[in-house]
Write a protein that holds these residues in place. Structure first.
Motif, PDB file in Angstrom:
ATOM      1  N   ILE A 142       0.822  -1.218   0.000  1.00 48.69           N
ATOM      2  CA  ILE A 142       0.000   0.000   0.000  1.00 48.69           C
ATOM      3  C   ILE A 142       0.854   1.266   0.000  1.00 48.69           C
ATOM      4  CG2 ILE A 142      -0.235   0.173   2.523  1.00 48.69           C
ATOM      5  CD1 ILE A 142      -3.220   0.903   2.019  1.00 48.69           C
ATOM      6  N   GLY A 143       2.131   1.138   0.364  1.00 49.01           N
ATOM      7  CA  GLY A 143       3.002   2.315   0.401  1.00 49.01           C
ATOM      8  C   GLY A 143       4.438   1.968   0.040  1.00 49.01           C
ATOM      9  N   SER A 144       5.114   2.868  -0.675  1.00 46.62           N
ATOM     10  CA  SER A 144       6.482   2.629  -1.140  1.00 46.62           C
ATOM     11  C   SER A 144       7.420   3.715  -0.632  1.00 46.62           C
ATOM     12  CB  SER A 144       6.520   2.596  -2.674  1.00 46.62           C
ATOM     13  OG  SER A 144       5.669   1.591  -3.184  1.00 46.62           O
ATOM     14  N   VAL A 145       8.700   3.346  -0.497  1.00 47.58           N
ATOM     15  CA  VAL A 145       9.745   4.282  -0.080  1.00 47.58           C
ATOM     16  C   VAL A 145      10.904   4.179  -1.052  1.00 47.58           C
ATOM     17  CG1 VAL A 145      11.393   4.926   1.712  1.00 47.58           C
ATOM     18  CG2 VAL A 145       9.137   4.095   2.362  1.00 47.58           C
ATOM     19  N   GLY A 146      11.423   5.328  -1.470  1.00 42.96           N
ATOM     20  CA  GLY A 146      12.626   5.368  -2.292  1.00 42.96           C
ATOM     21  C   GLY A 146      13.296   6.715  -2.094  1.00 42.96           C
ATOM     22  N   ILE A 147      14.545   6.716  -1.628  1.00 45.08           N
ATOM     23  CA  ILE A 147      15.198   7.983  -1.304  1.00 45.08           C
ATOM     24  C   ILE A 147      16.567   8.077  -1.976  1.00 45.08           C
ATOM     25  CG2 ILE A 147      14.033   8.098   0.921  1.00 45.08           C
ATOM     26  CD1 ILE A 147      16.847   7.511   2.181  1.00 45.08           C
ATOM     27  N   ARG A 148      17.108   9.278  -1.931  1.00 45.74           N
ATOM     28  CA  ARG A 148      18.493   9.551  -2.305  1.00 45.74           C
ATOM     29  C   ARG A 148      19.041  10.510  -1.253  1.00 45.74           C
ATOM     30  NH1 ARG A 148      21.861   9.561  -7.001  1.00 45.74           N
ATOM     31  NH2 ARG A 148      23.914  10.252  -6.272  1.00 45.74           N
ATOM     32  N   HIS A 151      25.154  14.372   0.164  1.00 47.56           N
ATOM     33  CA  HIS A 151      25.974  15.024   1.201  1.00 47.56           C
ATOM     34  C   HIS A 151      25.203  15.167   2.517  1.00 47.56           C
ATOM     35  CE1 HIS A 151      29.158  15.844  -1.670  1.00 47.56           C
ATOM     36  NE2 HIS A 151      28.264  16.351  -2.489  1.00 47.56           N
ATOM     37  N   GLY A 152      24.460  14.120   2.865  1.00 44.87           N
ATOM     38  CA  GLY A 152      23.759  14.107   4.147  1.00 44.87           C
ATOM     39  C   GLY A 152      22.347  14.641   4.116  1.00 44.87           C
ATOM     40  N   VAL A 153      21.891  15.134   2.967  1.00 44.39           N
ATOM     41  CA  VAL A 153      20.533  15.688   2.859  1.00 44.39           C
ATOM     42  C   VAL A 153      19.691  14.771   1.976  1.00 44.39           C
ATOM     43  CG1 VAL A 153      19.118  17.646   2.122  1.00 44.39           C
ATOM     44  CG2 VAL A 153      21.333  18.043   3.210  1.00 44.39           C
ATOM     45  N   SER A 154      18.524  14.369   2.490  1.00 53.82           N
ATOM     46  CA  SER A 154      17.658  13.442   1.768  1.00 53.82           C
ATOM     47  C   SER A 154      16.761  14.168   0.772  1.00 53.82           C
ATOM     48  CB  SER A 154      16.763  12.694   2.758  1.00 53.82           C
ATOM     49  OG  SER A 154      15.763  13.558   3.279  1.00 53.82           O
ATOM     50  N   PHE A 155      16.382  13.439  -0.282  1.00 56.85           N
ATOM     51  CA  PHE A 155      15.274  13.855  -1.131  1.00 56.85           C
ATOM     52  C   PHE A 155      14.645  12.607  -1.727  1.00 56.85           C
ATOM     53  CE2 PHE A 155      18.950  13.837  -3.784  1.00 56.85           C
ATOM     54  CZ  PHE A 155      18.630  13.856  -5.120  1.00 56.85           C
ATOM     55  N   HIS A 156      13.636  12.769  -2.597  1.00 51.70           N
ATOM     56  CA  HIS A 156      12.687  11.701  -2.923  1.00 51.70           C
ATOM     57  C   HIS A 156      11.978  11.340  -1.602  1.00 51.70           C
ATOM     58  CE1 HIS A 156      13.947  11.360  -7.086  1.00 51.70           C
ATOM     59  NE2 HIS A 156      15.191  11.464  -6.657  1.00 51.70           N
ATOM     60  N   GLY A 157      11.292  10.202  -1.526  1.00 49.91           N
ATOM     61  CA  GLY A 157      10.582   9.962  -0.281  1.00 49.91           C
ATOM     62  C   GLY A 157       9.622   8.794  -0.308  1.00 49.91           C
ATOM     63  N   LEU A 158       8.327   9.075  -0.056  1.00 55.70           N
ATOM     64  CA  LEU A 158       7.341   8.010   0.105  1.00 55.70           C
ATOM     65  C   LEU A 158       6.119   8.274  -0.769  1.00 55.70           C
ATOM     66  CD1 LEU A 158       4.703   9.042   1.972  1.00 55.70           C
ATOM     67  CD2 LEU A 158       6.465   9.046   3.739  1.00 55.70           C
ATOM     68  N   ALA A 159       5.391   7.185  -1.044  1.00 54.48           N
ATOM     69  CA  ALA A 159       4.163   7.271  -1.839  1.00 54.48           C
ATOM     70  C   ALA A 159       3.129   6.340  -1.215  1.00 54.48           C
ATOM     71  CB  ALA A 159       4.425   6.889  -3.286  1.00 54.48           C
ATOM     72  N   LEU A 160       1.989   6.887  -0.816  1.00 53.91           N
ATOM     73  CA  LEU A 160       0.948   6.134  -0.122  1.00 53.91           C
ATOM     74  C   LEU A 160      -0.310   6.065  -0.984  1.00 53.91           C
ATOM     75  CD1 LEU A 160      -0.017   4.718   2.468  1.00 53.91           C
ATOM     76  CD2 LEU A 160      -0.740   6.964   3.309  1.00 53.91           C
ATOM     77  N   ASN A 161      -0.777   4.865  -1.227  1.00 55.36           N
ATOM     78  CA  ASN A 161      -1.969   4.662  -2.050  1.00 55.36           C
ATOM     79  C   ASN A 161      -3.230   4.900  -1.223  1.00 55.36           C
ATOM     80  OD1 ASN A 161      -0.326   3.892  -4.178  1.00 55.36           O
ATOM     81  ND2 ASN A 161      -0.549   1.707  -3.757  1.00 55.36           N
ATOM     82  N   VAL A 162      -3.763   6.090  -1.344  1.00 63.53           N
ATOM     83  CA  VAL A 162      -5.002   6.429  -0.641  1.00 63.53           C
ATOM     84  C   VAL A 162      -6.207   6.005  -1.482  1.00 63.53           C
ATOM     85  CG1 VAL A 162      -6.390   8.271   0.390  1.00 63.53           C
ATOM     86  CG2 VAL A 162      -3.873   8.334   0.555  1.00 63.53           C
ATOM     87  N   ALA A 163      -6.284   6.516  -2.712  1.00 67.95           N
ATOM     88  CA  ALA A 163      -7.448   6.219  -3.557  1.00 67.95           C
ATOM     89  C   ALA A 163      -7.112   6.244  -5.042  1.00 67.95           C
ATOM     90  CB  ALA A 163      -8.560   7.213  -3.253  1.00 67.95           C
ATOM     91  N   PRO A 164      -5.958   5.698  -5.454  1.00 63.50           N
ATOM     92  CA  PRO A 164      -5.625   5.732  -6.882  1.00 63.50           C
ATOM     93  C   PRO A 164      -6.322   4.615  -7.655  1.00 63.50           C
ATOM     94  CG  PRO A 164      -3.900   4.600  -5.700  1.00 63.50           C
ATOM     95  CD  PRO A 164      -4.889   5.076  -4.658  1.00 63.50           C
TER      96      PRO A 164
END
Length: 233
Positions: A142-148, A151-164
């Motif tokens: 129901i939910g996915s995570v993928g990050i980058r 230099h210690g700072v995160s981006f990208h993130g998470l995706a939660l299937n609410v009503a797709p």
């Protein structure tokens, strides 16, 4: 940890938000941005590829995707192929992990917990899985995570299937797995408000990551935005 700022966007093209993330990471590293930021957004339909690839996990033809108007975008995040689209709540936390004294594994686990707590508030019981990252209801994802991390700072993130519309997931092997996908609406058997899901996710971020969240806009990042959703107040 101090309060973080949150930017809520309407339905916005993936590429536009990807560029925004990279600009915010640069600002965070340079000190122009002195705190963490969370972006909440929905995207028009798009498939994104991770560092592990994923094009081989598209099970329909390129011509078919063009007919549907769906692009395939290569990204620098971890993981494999996934889909983003309306009804899926996406969060991109720009977090200085070094300042937060948080390792990558703990950060990913915390993102999973944000989704679990959001779902729990909506009435859905979900779990994480140490082998296959993300959030699960039974054997369905129901939910996915993928990050980058740059230099210690995160981006990208998470995706939660609410009503797709889950049809889009049937055209790929999500995250490179032969797995069924589910949504909060499907699990509950009723409509779920995206507004409610956004508010609950903001509360979860405010509780798990920060001493609350404050609402801002792109033009107010260095201003004094108002408190959002009661978090931390």
């Amino acid at each position: 940890m101090n309060k973080a700022k949150i930017i809520e966007l309407p339905l916005t093209a993936y590429e536009e938000v990807h560029d925004l993330q990279k600009r915010l990471v640069s600002m965070r590293l340079s000190g122009e941005l002195d705190g963490d930021v969370v972006i909440l957004v929905e995207h028009p339909p798009v498939y994104t590829l991770g560092k592990r690839g994923g094009r081989e996990n598209i099970v329909v033809s390129e011509g078919f995707l063009k007919e549907q108007g769906i692009s395939v975008v290569q990204t620098e995040r971890g993981g494999n192929i996934t889909w983003h689209g309306p009804g899926q709540l996406v969060a991109y936390p720009i977090v200085h992990l070094d300042e937060a004294r948080m390792g990558v594994a703990d950060f990913v686990g915390a993102l999973e917990q944000v989704m679990i707590e959001t779902l729990d508030a909506l009435g859905v019981s979900a779990r994480s899985d140490a082998v296959n990252r993300g959030v699960w209801v039974g054997d369905a994802k129901i939910g996915s995570v993928g990050i980058r991390v740059n230099h210690g700072v995160s981006f990208h993130g998470l995706a939660l299937n609410v009503a797709p519309d889950l049809t889009f997931f049937s055209w790929i092997n999500p995250c490179g797995l032969a797995v069924s996908m589910t949504t909060a609406e499907q699990e509950l058997g009723r409509k779920v408000s995206m507004t409610a899901a956004r508010c609950e996710m903001k509360r979860a971020f405010g509780t798990l990551f920060f001493e609350g969240l404050v609402e801002t806009t792109l033009n107010e990042l260095n201003g004094f935005p108002s408190a959002l959703c009661g978090a931390g107040t």
